[in-house]
Design an enzyme around this catalytic site. Structure first.
Site, PDB file in Angstrom:
ATOM      1  CG  ASP A 226      -0.387  -0.504   2.476  1.00 51.91           C
ATOM      2  OD1 ASP A 226       0.731  -1.060   2.460  1.00 51.91           O
ATOM      3  OD2 ASP A 226      -1.022  -0.325   3.535  1.00 51.91           O
ATOM      4  CG  ASP A 250      -1.548  -7.740 -12.862  1.00 54.40           C
ATOM      5  OD1 ASP A 250      -1.296  -7.022 -13.851  1.00 54.40           O
ATOM      6  OD2 ASP A 250      -2.576  -8.446 -12.781  1.00 54.40           O
ATOM      7  CG  ASP A 254      -0.969  -2.115 -15.737  1.00 55.71           C
ATOM      8  OD1 ASP A 254       0.027  -2.648 -16.270  1.00 55.71           O
ATOM      9  OD2 ASP A 254      -2.133  -2.295 -16.136  1.00 55.71           O
TER      10      ASP A 254
END
Ligand code: NAD
Length: 368
Positions: A226, A250, A254
């Protein structure tokens, strides 16, 4: 010297146009750098389905195993939307990654000076950015068992996925990250959620052990996922190499990709385990898809694919000097003001895919 073998899988849509620009560079290297590549072409995705009724023909798998490296364009297209799940072009891509045992996904996020304004973040936050996200690709919650959706005795439904990592899975991805850091700026940040997930307590412990045993020259830090998401947009330049699990990678890769602002500029590499003969399976591909909306129009940005090829030279063929040449040619072309439509800015010259490819070769010519 034995020829270097490269399998090119253009795939579908703009995959065909963008990989064609790499061929120009390969021709140039043969002429001007005296580097001979033995190139094989293969089919994957929708193109393979059209020809052979499967998105991943056996011949493609065999050719991938034989080649020193694979360069892939992109797969997919709306004409394949109604195919059964196992015939969809994307299954070809997942299948080849699996067949080649590619467990490490490398996604650099680099901001070129000429494109600093393409990012949605402030120039001072992203200018000069050069980070590498290393994502574990074949383990973790995307593959763990048990998995599925079951109906409980009281009629409710329950969904289950399982996060698992073994010591060896953690150590092999750790090694990829530490080895990369040695060739970069000597820093690895391992991202986990060790405050909540036991599996990533193990992840952290193994990263620490591996570091102490083999990589004390590298600076290792740890971050909860986080916080890592926050830090990536707050101060991305604090990172060099980030290594993390499949699902966290993943998402974070991005996020990091968008720091650069343009899908057409993002290369990637996926690596497998080195065998007894020192060969390492490797597949290089742009992050973007087949872009059906612009396919066949000579409009696509080929730079993500060109830079994927530069990664191929760097990681599969140990040709750092040639990789640098290509990356510098890309920088020079951008500095000179040429832009494909996706990265067009006021006052710059809009060019086609093929003109961009030719411009890179012209820059390469000036550099040697
Ligand atoms: P996409 O990446 O193909 O395109 C998204 C948007 O970005 C489009 O507007 C496209 O025109 C633009 N774009 C992408 N690459 C570009 C480039 N090099 N130059 C200029 N503009 C570019 O994603 P999508 O539209 O969600 O998917 C299209 C097809 O590609 C689908 O079938 C999808 O499954 C497939 N796909 C494949 C891969 C892959 O092969 N690795 C990755 C993502 C999507």
């Amino acid at each position: 010297m034995a020829a270097k073998t490269l399998l090119i899988l253009p795939g579908d849509g703009i995959g065909i146009e963008v990989t064609a620009q790499v061929r120009r560079i390969i021709d140039w290297m043969a002429k001007r750098r005296n580097v001979a590549f033995e190139i094989t072409d293969g089919l994957i995705g929708g193109a393979a389905y059209d020809a052979h009724g499967t998105p991943l023909p056996d011949a493609t798998i065999a050719a991938a195993h034989k080649a020193d490296a694979v360069l892939l364009g992109a797969v997919g297209g709306p004409q394949y939307d109604d195919l059964p799940f196992d015939k969809k072009p994307e299954r070809g891509l997942l299948g080849i990654r699996k067949q080649m045992g590619l467990f490490a996904n490398l996604r650099p996020a680099v901001v070129f000076d000429a494109l600093v304004d393409a990012s949605t973040l402030k120039p001072e936050v992203v200018s000069g950015l050069d980070i590498m996200i290393v994502r574990e690709l074949t383990g973790g919650i995307y593959f763990g068992e048990p998995r599925g959706i079951e109906t409980l005795p009281d009629g409710q439904r329950k969904g289950v996925n399982t996060l698992t990592y073994t010591t060896e899975e953690i150590r092999r991805i750790g090694r990829v990250a530490f080895d990369l850091a040695r060739k970069r700026n000597g820093k690895v940040c391992s991202v986990d959620k060790a405050n909540v997930l036991e599996c990533t307590i193990l992840w952290r412990e193994e990263m620490i052990k591996l570091h102490q045993e083999e990589y004390t020259d590298i600076e290792l830090s740890h971050m909860y996922v986080d916080n890592a998401a926050m830090q990536l947009v707050r101060n991305p330049k604090q990172f060099d190499v980030v290594v993390t699990t499949n699902m966290f990678g993943d998402i974070l890769s991005d996020c990091a990709a968008m720091l650069t602002g343009s899908l057409g500029m993002l290369p990637s590499a996926s690596l497998g385990a080195t065998d007894a003969k020192g060969r390492r399976p490797a597949l290089y591909e742009p992050v973007h898809g087949s872009a059906p909306d612009i396919a066949g129009k000579d409009m696509a940005n080929p730079l993500a694919t060109v830079m994927s090829f530069a990664m191929c030279l760097r990681y599969s063929f140990d040709m750092a000097e040639d990789a640098d040449l290509i990356e510098n040619a890309v920088k020079a072309v951008l500095k000179g003001g040429l832009r494909t439509a996706d990265i067009m800015q006021p006052g710059k010259a809009k060019v086609s895919t093929s003109v961009m490819g030719e411009a890179i070769v012209r820059e390469l010519d000036k550099m040697v």
